[in-house]
Design a protein around this motif. Structure first.
Motif, PDB file in Angstrom:
ATOM      1  N   ASP A 144      43.895  46.565  27.344  1.00  0.00           N
ATOM      2  CA  ASP A 144      43.468  45.171  27.179  1.00  0.00           C
ATOM      3  C   ASP A 144      42.081  44.960  27.787  1.00  0.00           C
ATOM      4  O   ASP A 144      41.215  44.329  27.181  1.00  0.00           O
ATOM      5  CB  ASP A 144      44.457  44.209  27.841  1.00  0.00           C
ATOM      6  N   PHE A 145      41.877  45.500  28.980  1.00  0.00           N
ATOM      7  CA  PHE A 145      40.603  45.339  29.671  1.00  0.00           C
ATOM      8  C   PHE A 145      39.489  46.103  28.954  1.00  0.00           C
ATOM      9  O   PHE A 145      38.370  45.619  28.820  1.00  0.00           O
ATOM     10  CB  PHE A 145      40.751  45.813  31.125  1.00  0.00           C
ATOM     11  N   GLN A 146      39.822  47.277  28.453  1.00  0.00           N
ATOM     12  CA  GLN A 146      38.835  48.093  27.739  1.00  0.00           C
ATOM     13  C   GLN A 146      38.414  47.411  26.437  1.00  0.00           C
ATOM     14  O   GLN A 146      37.266  47.541  26.009  1.00  0.00           O
ATOM     15  CB  GLN A 146      39.408  49.479  27.471  1.00  0.00           C
ATOM     16  N   ASN A 147      39.308  46.657  25.822  1.00  0.00           N
ATOM     17  CA  ASN A 147      38.940  45.900  24.624  1.00  0.00           C
ATOM     18  C   ASN A 147      37.913  44.821  24.959  1.00  0.00           C
ATOM     19  O   ASN A 147      37.033  44.533  24.152  1.00  0.00           O
ATOM     20  CB  ASN A 147      40.175  45.271  23.975  1.00  0.00           C
ATOM     21  N   LEU A 148      38.040  44.220  26.140  1.00  0.00           N
ATOM     22  CA  LEU A 148      37.090  43.189  26.568  1.00  0.00           C
ATOM     23  C   LEU A 148      35.752  43.789  26.988  1.00  0.00           C
ATOM     24  O   LEU A 148      34.690  43.232  26.706  1.00  0.00           O
ATOM     25  CB  LEU A 148      37.662  42.408  27.753  1.00  0.00           C
ATOM     26  N   PHE A 149      35.805  44.906  27.713  1.00  0.00           N
ATOM     27  CA  PHE A 149      34.606  45.516  28.291  1.00  0.00           C
ATOM     28  C   PHE A 149      34.579  47.010  27.983  1.00  0.00           C
ATOM     29  O   PHE A 149      34.735  47.842  28.879  1.00  0.00           O
ATOM     30  CB  PHE A 149      34.584  45.290  29.812  1.00  0.00           C
ATOM     31  N   ASP A 170      32.258  49.175  27.316  1.00  0.00           N
ATOM     32  CA  ASP A 170      31.187  50.021  27.838  1.00  0.00           C
ATOM     33  C   ASP A 170      30.802  49.706  29.280  1.00  0.00           C
ATOM     34  O   ASP A 170      29.853  50.281  29.804  1.00  0.00           O
ATOM     35  CB  ASP A 170      29.946  49.886  26.944  1.00  0.00           C
ATOM     36  N   ASP A 171      31.532  48.793  29.913  1.00  0.00           N
ATOM     37  CA  ASP A 171      31.140  48.343  31.250  1.00  0.00           C
ATOM     38  C   ASP A 171      31.734  49.183  32.378  1.00  0.00           C
ATOM     39  O   ASP A 171      31.293  49.085  33.520  1.00  0.00           O
ATOM     40  CB  ASP A 171      31.558  46.886  31.463  1.00  0.00           C
ATOM     41  N   PHE A 172      32.753  49.978  32.057  1.00  0.00           N
ATOM     42  CA  PHE A 172      33.468  50.727  33.080  1.00  0.00           C
ATOM     43  C   PHE A 172      33.732  52.149  32.605  1.00  0.00           C
ATOM     44  O   PHE A 172      33.736  52.416  31.407  1.00  0.00           O
ATOM     45  CB  PHE A 172      34.810  50.050  33.408  1.00  0.00           C
ATOM     46  N   ALA A 173      34.012  53.032  33.562  1.00  0.00           N
ATOM     47  CA  ALA A 173      34.433  54.406  33.256  1.00  0.00           C
ATOM     48  C   ALA A 173      35.952  54.438  33.344  1.00  0.00           C
ATOM     49  O   ALA A 173      36.521  54.304  34.430  1.00  0.00           O
ATOM     50  CB  ALA A 173      33.814  55.380  34.251  1.00  0.00           C
ATOM     51  N   TYR A 174      36.597  54.577  32.192  1.00  0.00           N
ATOM     52  CA  TYR A 174      38.055  54.539  32.118  1.00  0.00           C
ATOM     53  C   TYR A 174      38.642  55.943  32.128  1.00  0.00           C
ATOM     54  O   TYR A 174      38.061  56.871  31.562  1.00  0.00           O
ATOM     55  CB  TYR A 174      38.497  53.818  30.839  1.00  0.00           C
ATOM     56  N   GLU A 175      39.799  56.068  32.737  1.00  0.00           N
ATOM     57  CA  GLU A 175      40.580  57.311  32.685  1.00  0.00           C
ATOM     58  C   GLU A 175      41.843  57.006  31.897  1.00  0.00           C
ATOM     59  O   GLU A 175      42.821  56.494  32.448  1.00  0.00           O
ATOM     60  CB  GLU A 175      40.945  57.803  34.086  1.00  0.00           C
ATOM     61  N   GLY A 176      41.795  57.294  30.624  1.00  0.00           N
ATOM     62  CA  GLY A 176      42.962  57.053  29.777  1.00  0.00           C
ATOM     63  C   GLY A 176      43.474  55.642  29.915  1.00  0.00           C
ATOM     64  O   GLY A 176      42.708  54.683  29.886  1.00  0.00           O
ATOM     65  N   ALA A 196      28.504  49.717  42.351  1.00  0.00           N
ATOM     66  CA  ALA A 196      28.778  49.613  40.919  1.00  0.00           C
ATOM     67  C   ALA A 196      30.005  48.758  40.598  1.00  0.00           C
ATOM     68  O   ALA A 196      30.494  48.778  39.485  1.00  0.00           O
ATOM     69  CB  ALA A 196      28.962  51.017  40.340  1.00  0.00           C
ATOM     70  N   ILE A 197      30.504  48.020  41.566  1.00  0.00           N
ATOM     71  CA  ILE A 197      31.700  47.210  41.343  1.00  0.00           C
ATOM     72  C   ILE A 197      31.275  45.811  40.891  1.00  0.00           C
ATOM     73  O   ILE A 197      30.803  45.016  41.702  1.00  0.00           O
ATOM     74  CB  ILE A 197      32.551  47.111  42.627  1.00  0.00           C
ATOM     75  N   LEU A 216      35.885  42.634  37.342  1.00  0.00           N
ATOM     76  CA  LEU A 216      37.010  43.387  37.882  1.00  0.00           C
ATOM     77  C   LEU A 216      38.112  42.456  38.375  1.00  0.00           C
ATOM     78  O   LEU A 216      39.291  42.802  38.313  1.00  0.00           O
ATOM     79  CB  LEU A 216      36.550  44.325  38.996  1.00  0.00           C
ATOM     80  N   GLN A 217      37.743  41.267  38.832  1.00  0.00           N
ATOM     81  CA  GLN A 217      38.761  40.297  39.236  1.00  0.00           C
ATOM     82  C   GLN A 217      39.670  39.934  38.059  1.00  0.00           C
ATOM     83  O   GLN A 217      40.854  39.691  38.251  1.00  0.00           O
ATOM     84  CB  GLN A 217      38.125  39.037  39.809  1.00  0.00           C
ATOM     85  N   MET A 218      39.121  39.909  36.862  1.00  0.00           N
ATOM     86  CA  MET A 218      39.948  39.634  35.683  1.00  0.00           C
ATOM     87  C   MET A 218      41.024  40.707  35.538  1.00  0.00           C
ATOM     88  O   MET A 218      42.182  40.406  35.239  1.00  0.00           O
ATOM     89  CB  MET A 218      39.082  39.579  34.423  1.00  0.00           C
ATOM     90  N   TYR A 219      40.649  41.954  35.743  1.00  0.00           N
ATOM     91  CA  TYR A 219      41.581  43.076  35.647  1.00  0.00           C
ATOM     92  C   TYR A 219      42.635  42.995  36.749  1.00  0.00           C
ATOM     93  O   TYR A 219      43.836  43.144  36.491  1.00  0.00           O
ATOM     94  CB  TYR A 219      40.791  44.386  35.745  1.00  0.00           C
ATOM     95  N   ILE A 220      42.194  42.735  37.966  1.00  0.00           N
ATOM     96  CA  ILE A 220      43.127  42.639  39.096  1.00  0.00           C
ATOM     97  C   ILE A 220      44.089  41.479  38.886  1.00  0.00           C
ATOM     98  O   ILE A 220      45.297  41.620  39.093  1.00  0.00           O
ATOM     99  CB  ILE A 220      42.348  42.512  40.420  1.00  0.00           C
ATOM    100  N   ARG A 221      43.581  40.335  38.467  1.00  0.00           N
ATOM    101  CA  ARG A 221      44.450  39.177  38.214  1.00  0.00           C
ATOM    102  C   ARG A 221      45.474  39.511  37.117  1.00  0.00           C
ATOM    103  O   ARG A 221      46.647  39.169  37.230  1.00  0.00           O
ATOM    104  CB  ARG A 221      43.626  37.955  37.823  1.00  0.00           C
ATOM    105  N   ALA A 222      45.028  40.201  36.083  1.00  0.00           N
ATOM    106  CA  ALA A 222      45.963  40.598  35.011  1.00  0.00           C
ATOM    107  C   ALA A 222      47.051  41.512  35.560  1.00  0.00           C
ATOM    108  O   ALA A 222      48.227  41.385  35.176  1.00  0.00           O
ATOM    109  CB  ALA A 222      45.207  41.281  33.874  1.00  0.00           C
ATOM    110  N   ALA A 223      46.699  42.420  36.462  1.00  0.00           N
ATOM    111  CA  ALA A 223      47.701  43.315  37.046  1.00  0.00           C
ATOM    112  C   ALA A 223      48.655  42.548  37.957  1.00  0.00           C
ATOM    113  O   ALA A 223      49.875  42.771  37.917  1.00  0.00           O
ATOM    114  CB  ALA A 223      47.016  44.443  37.829  1.00  0.00           C
TER     115      ALA A 223
END
Length: 135
Positions: free
Chosen positions: A91-96, A98-104, A115-116, A121-128
């Motif tokens: 879900d987060f990768q769909n929003l961003f 190219d903004d982050f380095a994802y591991e699967g 680089a934070i 990133l707060q959006m991702y943390i809140r979603a979790a």
């Protein structure tokens, strides 16, 4: 940022054993988790513990969230992890894309604490932290 004292000597010992600059980056992520939780009343209190030897953040009061872990990937740097069977990373990768380095479907990697991008990133943390409220 909210940077609460450690309530677990074991968690504090893990952070103290992490080399710089990774420790500084992981402490920034830790503070961001607590700040995000404090701004999200539906989350309740955060429990900081160890899971698989990594600092982990749970929502035991409300059970609203999926566990967040912090650690150092074998490739270097530091990372924030969530459960691989959730849709959090995709879900987060769909929003961003190219903004982050994802591991699967399990982690976001960082090379340095500068680089934070906290607001994104707060959006991702809140979603979790509220993941189980969606279901």
């Amino acid at each position: 940022m909210i940077d609460p004292p450690f309530t677990s000597a074991d968690v504090e010992a893990v952070f103290n054993a992490i080399p710089e600059p990774e420790r500084k980056g992981l402490l920034k992520l830790r503070a961001l988790i607590f700040k995000t939780a404090a701004q999200s009343p539906e989350v309740g209190a955060i429990e900081e513990t160890l899971k698989w030897g990594q600092p982990s953040y749970l929502t035991p009061e409300t059970k609203s969230g999926s566990t967040i872990r912090l650690g150092m990937p074998k490739t270097g740097g530091f990372a924030i992890y969530t459960h691989c069977q959730t849709t959090l990373i995709s879900d987060f990768q769909n929003l961003f894309p190219d903004d982050f380095a994802y591991e699967g479907n399990r982690a976001i990697h960082f090379d340095n604490e500068g680089a934070i991008p906290a607001p994104k990133l707060q959006m991702y943390i809140r979603a979790a932290l509220t993941y189980h409220l969606k279901t």
